[in-house]
Design a protein around this motif. Structure first.
Motif, PDB file in Angstrom:
ATOM      1  N   LEU A 146      -1.813  -9.141  -1.022  1.00  0.00           N
ATOM      2  CA  LEU A 146      -1.498  -8.207   0.059  1.00  0.00           C
ATOM      3  C   LEU A 146      -2.231  -8.609   1.339  1.00  0.00           C
ATOM      4  O   LEU A 146      -1.633  -8.881   2.360  1.00  0.00           O
ATOM      5  CB  LEU A 146      -1.868  -6.779  -0.344  1.00  0.00           C
ATOM      6  CG  LEU A 146      -1.151  -6.203  -1.574  1.00  0.00           C
ATOM      7  CD1 LEU A 146      -1.646  -4.793  -1.868  1.00  0.00           C
ATOM      8  CD2 LEU A 146       0.356  -6.223  -1.379  1.00  0.00           C
ATOM      9  N   HIS A 172       0.225  -1.152   3.468  1.00  0.00           N
ATOM     10  CA  HIS A 172       0.088  -1.236   2.017  1.00  0.00           C
ATOM     11  C   HIS A 172      -0.442   0.047   1.369  1.00  0.00           C
ATOM     12  O   HIS A 172      -0.141   0.325   0.216  1.00  0.00           O
ATOM     13  CB  HIS A 172      -0.822  -2.403   1.648  1.00  0.00           C
ATOM     14  CG  HIS A 172      -0.356  -3.724   2.162  1.00  0.00           C
ATOM     15  ND1 HIS A 172       0.805  -4.323   1.718  1.00  0.00           N
ATOM     16  CD2 HIS A 172      -0.886  -4.572   3.100  1.00  0.00           C
ATOM     17  CE1 HIS A 172       0.966  -5.491   2.341  1.00  0.00           C
ATOM     18  NE2 HIS A 172      -0.048  -5.659   3.175  1.00  0.00           N
ATOM     19  N   ARG A 241      -1.215  -6.731  -5.467  1.00  0.00           N
ATOM     20  CA  ARG A 241      -0.418  -5.760  -6.212  1.00  0.00           C
ATOM     21  C   ARG A 241       0.213  -6.492  -7.387  1.00  0.00           C
ATOM     22  O   ARG A 241       0.716  -7.600  -7.248  1.00  0.00           O
ATOM     23  CB  ARG A 241       0.665  -5.126  -5.331  1.00  0.00           C
ATOM     24  CG  ARG A 241       1.351  -3.925  -6.013  1.00  0.00           C
ATOM     25  CD  ARG A 241       2.394  -3.313  -5.105  1.00  0.00           C
ATOM     26  NE  ARG A 241       1.834  -2.756  -3.893  1.00  0.00           N
ATOM     27  CZ  ARG A 241       1.328  -1.519  -3.812  1.00  0.00           C
ATOM     28  NH1 ARG A 241       1.306  -0.746  -4.881  1.00  0.00           N
ATOM     29  NH2 ARG A 241       0.855  -1.077  -2.678  1.00  0.00           N
ATOM     30  N   LYS A 249       3.366  -0.016  -9.308  1.00  0.00           N
ATOM     31  CA  LYS A 249       2.726  -1.271  -9.656  1.00  0.00           C
ATOM     32  C   LYS A 249       1.226  -1.182  -9.351  1.00  0.00           C
ATOM     33  O   LYS A 249       0.820  -0.718  -8.292  1.00  0.00           O
ATOM     34  CB  LYS A 249       3.376  -2.412  -8.871  1.00  0.00           C
ATOM     35  CG  LYS A 249       4.831  -2.637  -9.268  1.00  0.00           C
ATOM     36  CD  LYS A 249       5.441  -3.809  -8.527  1.00  0.00           C
ATOM     37  CE  LYS A 249       6.885  -4.038  -8.960  1.00  0.00           C
ATOM     38  NZ  LYS A 249       7.504  -5.170  -8.251  1.00  0.00           N
ATOM     39  N   GLN A 250       0.434  -1.656 -10.300  1.00  0.00           N
ATOM     40  CA  GLN A 250      -1.014  -1.550 -10.225  1.00  0.00           C
ATOM     41  C   GLN A 250      -1.578  -2.296  -9.017  1.00  0.00           C
ATOM     42  O   GLN A 250      -1.197  -3.427  -8.725  1.00  0.00           O
ATOM     43  CB  GLN A 250      -1.634  -2.120 -11.500  1.00  0.00           C
ATOM     44  CG  GLN A 250      -3.148  -2.153 -11.517  1.00  0.00           C
ATOM     45  CD  GLN A 250      -3.738  -0.767 -11.620  1.00  0.00           C
ATOM     46  OE1 GLN A 250      -3.303   0.024 -12.444  1.00  0.00           O
ATOM     47  NE2 GLN A 250      -4.716  -0.477 -10.794  1.00  0.00           N
ATOM     48  N   LEU A 251      -2.510  -1.633  -8.309  1.00  0.00           N
ATOM     49  CA  LEU A 251      -3.242  -2.288  -7.230  1.00  0.00           C
ATOM     50  C   LEU A 251      -4.379  -3.086  -7.843  1.00  0.00           C
ATOM     51  O   LEU A 251      -4.985  -2.678  -8.838  1.00  0.00           O
ATOM     52  CB  LEU A 251      -3.790  -1.249  -6.251  1.00  0.00           C
ATOM     53  CG  LEU A 251      -2.750  -0.486  -5.430  1.00  0.00           C
ATOM     54  CD1 LEU A 251      -3.400   0.649  -4.654  1.00  0.00           C
ATOM     55  CD2 LEU A 251      -2.026  -1.425  -4.481  1.00  0.00           C
TER      56      LEU A 251
END
Length: 313
Positions: A146, A172, A241, A249-251
């Motif tokens: 990101l 984000h 991400r 979706k997991q950070l």
């Protein structure tokens, strides 16, 4: 006139009684003890969870409602007591073999840390999704970058916060109503965001907008991350991400040590060791009330020169 005054006094007394009654109605009632085992009410309206281990209290954290605190106690009871001996608030909570394997794969301290940071559910879900009791970190190929930020002295200082660049924050991590109501954990004054690190551990940071400085910041939880990872000014923090499927979706979070700062730290460590070595080879002599440090090596060297001179004579 007397009748009028008495009637007025009577009406005044009645009015005063009504005011007192209304005041009593608005007084906060004392909170009752919880009906759940291991749950205690808190003065701020939240609920705490605790468990005793060898007559010592282990604090499991505070939770927004009574049931959440009761579930946290059940998790700790399964880890500390085992399925057969644990007295659970919600019977049947220990029937999931996957969760029991997850608990067995982590130490008591790790489970308590997850409960306190409210990351237990996320880490359990990741572990079960990947088919392992202990969650594996997201592989590098599944980490979509990101942005990254070079850490400033203030980011690792006493303010205990990381300033997220505004354009990255709004792109984000937008603070919207949807974000506040999602599973990220909407709270007053910001949201709680979960980030998985490169070892698979989940970190929970408070993310909010400061009107005073007009900046987006990660606050609560950040100082612990800095301390555990040994992050210093000049290092780089990276955000990703996960590309794994799912509605949310997991950070992910990572860090990279600064090469220059790493070399400087090595030099400082070597200099400190050298100073310690010199300090260990000195003795202190008292002369006229003053401390004089005399290096043994120099003394021995001088003695050797004197001895050589006497032999030449």
């Amino acid at each position: 006139m007397a009748a009028d005054s008495s009637s007025s006094q009577g009406s005044g007394g009645a009015a005063g009684g009504e005011v007192e009654a209304a005041a009593e109605l608005h007084q906060p009632l004392p909170r009752q003890s919880s009906r759940f085992k291991g749950v205690v009410p808190q003065p701020n309206g939240r609920w705490g969870a605790q468990i005793y281990d060898r007559h010592a209290r282990v604090w499991l954290g505070t939770f927004p409602d009574e049931a959440a605190a009761a579930r946290a106690y059940d998790v700790a009871a399964l880890r500390y007591r085992g399925r057969d001996a644990a007295a659970l608030n919600f019977p049947g909570g220990g029937d999931d073999d996957g969760e029991l394997a997850f608990l067995a794969a982590h130490s008591k301290a790790e489970i308590v840390d997850m409960l306190r940071k409210h990351t237990y559910a996320d880490e359990l879900r990741q572990g079960l999704r990947r088919g392992r009791a202990r969650a594996r970190p997201t592989p590098a190929w599944a980490r979509a970058p990101l942005f990254e930020k070079a850490v400033t002295p203030s980011d690792v200082g006493k303010l205990n916060r990381l300033v997220v660049p505004k354009h990255h924050a709004e792109k984000h991590f937008p603070l919207t109503t949807t974000t506040s109501s999602s599973s990220s954990g909407g709270i007053k004054g910001g949201v709680l965001l979960n980030f998985e690190d490169e070892e698979g551990k989940v970190w929970r940071f408070r993310y909010s907008y400061w009107n005073s400085s007009q900046s987006y910041v990660l606050t609560k939880g950040w100082s612990r991350f800095v301390k555990e990872k040994g992050i210093r000014a000049g290092d780089t923090v990276t955000f990703y991400r996960s590309t794994y499927g799912g509605p949310e979706k997991q950070l992910l979070i990572g860090y990279r040590k600064s090469t220059m700062m790493h070399k400087r730290q090595q030099q400082d460590d070597e200099a400190e060791k050298a100073d310690d070595a010199i300090a260990g080879e000195t003795r202190v002599v008292k002369l006229f009330g003053a401390d004089i440090a005399v290096e043994k090596l120099k003394t021995e060297a001088g003695g050797g020169e004197g001895h050589a001179g006497s032999s030449s004579c």
